[in-house]
Design a protein around this motif. Structure first.
Motif, PDB file in Angstrom:
ATOM      1  N   ILE A  25      21.411 -43.266 -23.073  1.00 53.59           N
ATOM      2  CA  ILE A  25      22.302 -43.751 -23.266  1.00 53.59           C
ATOM      3  C   ILE A  25      21.984 -44.714 -24.398  1.00 53.59           C
ATOM      4  CG2 ILE A  25      24.497 -45.200 -21.830  1.00 53.59           C
ATOM      5  CD1 ILE A  25      23.684 -43.509 -19.482  1.00 53.59           C
ATOM      6  N   ALA A  26      21.190 -45.735 -23.993  1.00 54.30           N
ATOM      7  CA  ALA A  26      21.069 -46.890 -24.868  1.00 54.30           C
ATOM      8  C   ALA A  26      20.742 -46.459 -26.275  1.00 54.30           C
ATOM      9  CB  ALA A  26      19.918 -47.809 -24.651  1.00 54.30           C
ATOM     10  N   ALA A  27      20.470 -45.681 -26.517  1.00 51.92           N
ATOM     11  CA  ALA A  27      20.045 -44.903 -27.761  1.00 51.92           C
ATOM     12  C   ALA A  27      21.651 -44.796 -28.570  1.00 51.92           C
ATOM     13  CB  ALA A  27      18.928 -43.587 -27.827  1.00 51.92           C
ATOM     14  N   SER A  28      22.433 -44.475 -27.907  1.00 49.36           N
ATOM     15  CA  SER A  28      24.118 -43.778 -28.380  1.00 49.36           C
ATOM     16  C   SER A  28      24.797 -45.347 -28.691  1.00 49.36           C
ATOM     17  CB  SER A  28      24.599 -43.303 -27.811  1.00 49.36           C
ATOM     18  OG  SER A  28      24.882 -43.499 -26.463  1.00 49.36           O
ATOM     19  N   ILE A  29      24.176 -46.305 -28.179  1.00 48.72           N
ATOM     20  CA  ILE A  29      25.088 -47.490 -28.392  1.00 48.72           C
ATOM     21  C   ILE A  29      24.215 -48.059 -29.540  1.00 48.72           C
ATOM     22  CG2 ILE A  29      24.951 -49.620 -26.971  1.00 48.72           C
ATOM     23  CD1 ILE A  29      26.626 -47.739 -25.518  1.00 48.72           C
ATOM     24  N   LEU A  30      22.933 -48.126 -29.557  1.00 51.88           N
ATOM     25  CA  LEU A  30      22.434 -48.667 -30.383  1.00 51.88           C
ATOM     26  C   LEU A  30      22.905 -48.520 -31.808  1.00 51.88           C
ATOM     27  CD1 LEU A  30      18.727 -49.156 -29.550  1.00 51.88           C
ATOM     28  CD2 LEU A  30      20.487 -51.294 -29.445  1.00 51.88           C
ATOM     29  N   GLN A  31      23.087 -46.762 -31.578  1.00 51.37           N
ATOM     30  CA  GLN A  31      22.819 -46.481 -33.251  1.00 51.37           C
ATOM     31  C   GLN A  31      25.196 -46.049 -33.818  1.00 51.37           C
ATOM     32  OE1 GLN A  31      21.943 -42.465 -33.125  1.00 51.37           O
ATOM     33  NE2 GLN A  31      19.978 -42.857 -33.959  1.00 51.37           N
ATOM     34  N   ALA A  32      25.989 -46.501 -32.559  1.00 49.48           N
ATOM     35  CA  ALA A  32      26.963 -46.578 -32.562  1.00 49.48           C
ATOM     36  C   ALA A  32      27.741 -47.743 -33.168  1.00 49.48           C
ATOM     37  CB  ALA A  32      27.964 -46.288 -31.288  1.00 49.48           C
ATOM     38  N   ASN A  33      26.512 -49.535 -32.574  1.00 45.50           N
ATOM     39  CA  ASN A  33      26.435 -50.295 -33.527  1.00 45.50           C
ATOM     40  C   ASN A  33      25.835 -50.905 -34.709  1.00 45.50           C
ATOM     41  OD1 ASN A  33      28.124 -51.656 -31.653  1.00 45.50           O
ATOM     42  ND2 ASN A  33      27.330 -50.625 -29.951  1.00 45.50           N
ATOM     43  N   GLY A  34      25.327 -49.783 -35.692  1.00 43.80           N
ATOM     44  CA  GLY A  34      25.349 -49.892 -36.339  1.00 43.80           C
ATOM     45  C   GLY A  34      23.776 -50.485 -36.769  1.00 43.80           C
ATOM     46  N   LEU A  35      23.025 -49.407 -35.539  1.00 49.31           N
ATOM     47  CA  LEU A  35      21.477 -50.185 -35.890  1.00 49.31           C
ATOM     48  C   LEU A  35      21.380 -48.138 -35.450  1.00 49.31           C
ATOM     49  CD1 LEU A  35      20.796 -53.009 -33.040  1.00 49.31           C
ATOM     50  CD2 LEU A  35      20.794 -52.906 -35.480  1.00 49.31           C
TER      51      LEU A  35
ATOM     52  N   GLY B 173      23.473 -51.876 -19.151  1.00 50.87           N
ATOM     53  CA  GLY B 173      24.933 -52.081 -18.293  1.00 50.87           C
ATOM     54  C   GLY B 173      25.098 -53.370 -19.590  1.00 50.87           C
ATOM     55  N   THR B 174      24.752 -54.335 -19.667  1.00 47.17           N
ATOM     56  CA  THR B 174      24.310 -55.829 -20.483  1.00 47.17           C
ATOM     57  C   THR B 174      24.387 -55.859 -21.975  1.00 47.17           C
ATOM     58  OG1 THR B 174      22.958 -56.509 -20.598  1.00 47.17           O
ATOM     59  CG2 THR B 174      24.068 -57.106 -18.647  1.00 47.17           C
ATOM     60  N   LEU B 175      23.724 -54.116 -22.770  1.00 46.63           N
ATOM     61  CA  LEU B 175      23.466 -54.342 -23.954  1.00 46.63           C
ATOM     62  C   LEU B 175      24.495 -54.488 -25.292  1.00 46.63           C
ATOM     63  CD1 LEU B 175      20.929 -53.301 -25.901  1.00 46.63           C
ATOM     64  CD2 LEU B 175      21.249 -50.308 -25.264  1.00 46.63           C
ATOM     65  N   LYS B 176      25.579 -53.429 -24.454  1.00 52.20           N
ATOM     66  CA  LYS B 176      26.482 -53.580 -26.052  1.00 52.20           C
ATOM     67  C   LYS B 176      26.870 -55.354 -25.758  1.00 52.20           C
ATOM     68  CE  LYS B 176      30.900 -53.651 -23.317  1.00 52.20           C
ATOM     69  NZ  LYS B 176      32.026 -52.719 -23.138  1.00 52.20           N
ATOM     70  N   ASN B 177      26.888 -55.901 -25.387  1.00 52.78           N
ATOM     71  CA  ASN B 177      27.174 -57.539 -25.505  1.00 52.78           C
ATOM     72  C   ASN B 177      25.442 -58.197 -25.918  1.00 52.78           C
ATOM     73  OD1 ASN B 177      29.949 -57.007 -24.398  1.00 52.78           O
ATOM     74  ND2 ASN B 177      29.672 -57.301 -22.439  1.00 52.78           N
ATOM     75  N   ARG B 178      25.127 -57.864 -26.394  1.00 49.62           N
ATOM     76  CA  ARG B 178      23.877 -58.828 -25.991  1.00 49.62           C
ATOM     77  C   ARG B 178      23.140 -58.253 -27.661  1.00 49.62           C
ATOM     78  NH1 ARG B 178      19.603 -59.405 -20.752  1.00 49.62           N
ATOM     79  NH2 ARG B 178      18.979 -60.443 -22.662  1.00 49.62           N
ATOM     80  N   LEU B 179      23.824 -57.357 -28.566  1.00 53.10           N
ATOM     81  CA  LEU B 179      23.169 -56.445 -29.677  1.00 53.10           C
ATOM     82  C   LEU B 179      22.818 -58.075 -30.805  1.00 53.10           C
ATOM     83  CD1 LEU B 179      25.481 -54.168 -30.328  1.00 53.10           C
ATOM     84  CD2 LEU B 179      23.207 -54.093 -29.156  1.00 53.10           C
ATOM     85  N   ASN B 180      23.417 -59.069 -30.311  1.00 48.16           N
ATOM     86  CA  ASN B 180      22.756 -60.440 -31.212  1.00 48.16           C
ATOM     87  C   ASN B 180      21.372 -60.600 -30.868  1.00 48.16           C
ATOM     88  OD1 ASN B 180      24.191 -60.981 -28.862  1.00 48.16           O
ATOM     89  ND2 ASN B 180      23.662 -63.197 -30.144  1.00 48.16           N
ATOM     90  N   GLU B 181      21.191 -60.501 -29.901  1.00 49.12           N
ATOM     91  CA  GLU B 181      19.969 -60.856 -29.480  1.00 49.12           C
ATOM     92  C   GLU B 181      18.569 -59.667 -30.157  1.00 49.12           C
ATOM     93  OE1 GLU B 181      19.646 -61.694 -24.573  1.00 49.12           O
ATOM     94  OE2 GLU B 181      21.512 -62.270 -24.946  1.00 49.12           O
ATOM     95  N   ILE B 182      19.287 -58.931 -30.631  1.00 48.56           N
ATOM     96  CA  ILE B 182      18.045 -58.147 -31.227  1.00 48.56           C
ATOM     97  C   ILE B 182      17.112 -57.750 -32.725  1.00 48.56           C
ATOM     98  CG2 ILE B 182      17.329 -55.532 -31.561  1.00 48.56           C
ATOM     99  CD1 ILE B 182      19.937 -54.617 -29.175  1.00 48.56           C
ATOM    100  N   PRO B 183      16.043 -58.206 -32.795  1.00 46.94           N
ATOM    101  CA  PRO B 183      16.094 -58.744 -34.134  1.00 46.94           C
ATOM    102  C   PRO B 183      16.294 -57.383 -35.216  1.00 46.94           C
ATOM    103  CG  PRO B 183      13.903 -57.584 -32.837  1.00 46.94           C
ATOM    104  CD  PRO B 183      15.172 -58.515 -31.827  1.00 46.94           C
ATOM    105  N   ALA B 184      17.230 -57.999 -36.299  1.00 49.43           N
ATOM    106  CA  ALA B 184      17.880 -57.120 -37.302  1.00 49.43           C
ATOM    107  C   ALA B 184      16.094 -56.808 -37.850  1.00 49.43           C
ATOM    108  CB  ALA B 184      18.372 -58.033 -38.602  1.00 49.43           C
ATOM    109  N   GLY B 185      16.769 -55.107 -38.534  1.00 49.81           N
ATOM    110  CA  GLY B 185      15.891 -54.790 -39.802  1.00 49.81           C
ATOM    111  C   GLY B 185      14.728 -54.367 -39.557  1.00 49.81           C
ATOM    112  N   LYS B 186      14.604 -53.410 -37.530  1.00 49.54           N
ATOM    113  CA  LYS B 186      13.454 -53.224 -37.317  1.00 49.54           C
ATOM    114  C   LYS B 186      13.793 -51.431 -37.306  1.00 49.54           C
ATOM    115  CE  LYS B 186      10.983 -56.301 -36.281  1.00 49.54           C
ATOM    116  NZ  LYS B 186       9.767 -57.618 -36.531  1.00 49.54           N
TER     117      LYS B 186
END
Length: 468
Positions: A436-446, A409-422
């Motif tokens: 559901i989380a997989a779709s949130i990551l992809q929708a936000n460019g990961l 539930g907090t994932l979309k607001n904590r994307l900046n905590e995820i290391p980039a380039g992985k």
């Protein structure tokens, strides 16, 4: 007397229609926003709904009380307990009666006596029902709202966790301890009709049985068996699930007065080009199964499958200021619309058939599943990053080494905590929330995302190492 209960499995919400068959009058207790089932039932039984009431200002769904006043001309019987922060703000436009501890009112020959039962919220009340139309002078049951459930009691921490009112969790727990003594003093034979069943986030261990008795709860409900106040407070506040993000909004909406239902037409898009024109401020919600979404989906869409959890995760992941475009079959539109409206997500601006959304292959992507043995081999590979989206209590019970914990539930607001380039592997208990989380990551460019098939359950089943 006529009595009928209604259960909304999306919200685990119980509501009731009670009527006096002598006079033909009826009342709705804790009404859902959509009144259709109550109206159909009342008409079939030859009853007129003249009133509605609620046990407290609800945090988990949009109340139908204001809607009942508008559509049916119903008089609203509402709590006048709690301080000025817990008063209804839309009373100047409805017929109403304010209730205090000890108040009584009647619908036909059915009497309701009010008990102030704070703890879950300051204004919470319960209703003890006596069917005087049958000649009885003894009460039959209690509408306990979020005070006492089957096997559990209401959580007192929502005001602090969801609404940010500091210090209210401990105070509410102590109020709950003392006011449960009033409940225990009621006759053992009294039936208990709560506002929620299993699956609700308003408690931590609600039973799936829809009705109980005071005597049975005294024997079996953990909260009614603890005699020491400090032990009670600690036990009640420990292990409560994260309150969905939309709870704070629901509290405000139901206090100020919910918008009236809008059942106007929703635009149907006829091409993928129309879908592409919607701005980044719009949520594109694909309600297909996780399996179908994983295989191929429109870039930028999030996936919340249309099942009984859609309201919970939509409330966590969609903002009330965002327009919504649905990728869903026409046959599901009405049901999805009602489900989202039940928590106030009314801004559905368009719908498109899945086949149309998938027409242009240049606008599609997918994600893959991996099993636990594949994950075990990748844990030491620095290219991959594991994200565990389970609840805090699940994480505390055990976790996979090197996982980063970000509750879904907090994932979309904590994307900046995820290391980039992985390359990102998402994991939950079984694989449903992580989809559901997989779709949130992809929708936000990961975009390089993998879902762990079977989740933590599969990991434990294979006796793979866990951390605690």
């Amino acid at each position: 007397m006529f009595f009928r209960s209604f259960f909304d499995e999306n919200l685990a919400h119980m509501s009731y229609l009670v009527g006096c068959q002598r006079t033909g009058e009826a009342i709705i207790i804790d009404p859902a926003r959509n009144l259709q089932l109550y109206k159909e039932t009342a008409e079939k039984e030859g009853l007129e709904i003249i009133a509605a009431t609620e046990t407290h200002i609800h945090a988990d769904f949009v109340s139908g009380s204001r809607e009942a006043a508008k559509q049916l001309g119903a008089t609203l019987y509402l709590s006048d307990e709690g301080d000025e922060n817990w008063k209804y703000q839309y009373l100047d436009e409805v017929n109403y009666v304010l209730l205090k501890d000890g108040s009584t009112f009647t619908i036909g020959l059915v009497e309701f006596q009010v008990m102030h039962t704070p703890g879950h919220t300051p204004e919470s009340i319960s209703f003890v029902l006596t069917d005087k139309g049958s000649g009885s002078t003894k009460p039959m049951g209690i509408f306990s709202g979020d005070f006492v459930f089957v096997g559990d009691i209401g959580r007192p921490d929502l005001l602090e966790k969801a609404a940010g009112v500091k210090g209210t969790a401990s105070l509410g727990a102590r109020q709950m301890f003392h006011f449960l003594k009033k409940f225990k003093s009621l006759p053992d034979y009294l039936q208990v009709w709560p506002a929620h069943g299993a699956g609700s986030a308003c408690g931590k261990a609600l039973g799936a049985v829809p009705v109980s008795t005071v005597g049975y709860e005294k024997l079996n409900n953990w909260a009614l068996k603890i005699e020491d106040e400090e032990e009670f407070v600690t036990t009640l506040l420990t292990g409560q699930p994260e309150p969905p993000a939309y709870f704070a909004m629901m509290k405000k909406v139901n206090k100020l007065g919910p918008d009236y239902l809008n059942d106007g037409p929703i635009k149907t898009l006829s091409s993928v080009e129309e879908l592409e024109r919607f701005s980044s401020e719009t949520v594109i919600l694909d309600t297909r199964s996780a399996k179908d979404f994983a295989a191929s989906h429109f870039k930028g869409a999030i996936n919340i499958p249309f099942d009984k959890s859609i309201t919970n995760w939509a409330g966590w992941l969609i903002g009330y200021d965002q327009n919504i475009v649905l990728i869903t079959p026409e046959k599901d539109l009405d049901s999805i619309r009602k489900a989202l409206a039940s928590i106030g997500l009314d801004k559905i601006v368009a719908r498109v058939e899945p086949a149309i959304a998938l027409e242009d292959t240049s606008n599609l992507e997918n994600y893959r599943e991996i099993d636990v043995h594949q994950l075990q081999k990748l844990l030491n590979d620095d290219q991959y990053h594991l994200i565990d989206v389970r609840n805090q209590s699940e994480w505390d019970d055990g976790r996979i080494e090197s996982a980063q914990h970000i509750m879904l539930g907090t994932l979309k607001n904590r994307l900046n905590e995820i290391p980039a380039g992985k390359k990102y592997i998402v994991q939950c208990r079984s694989g449903a929330r992580s989809a559901i989380a997989a779709s949130i990551l992809q929708a936000n460019g990961l975009h390089d995302v993998y879902n762990l098939k079977g989740g933590y359950i599969a990991w434990k089943k294979e006796n793979l190492p866990i951390l605690k």
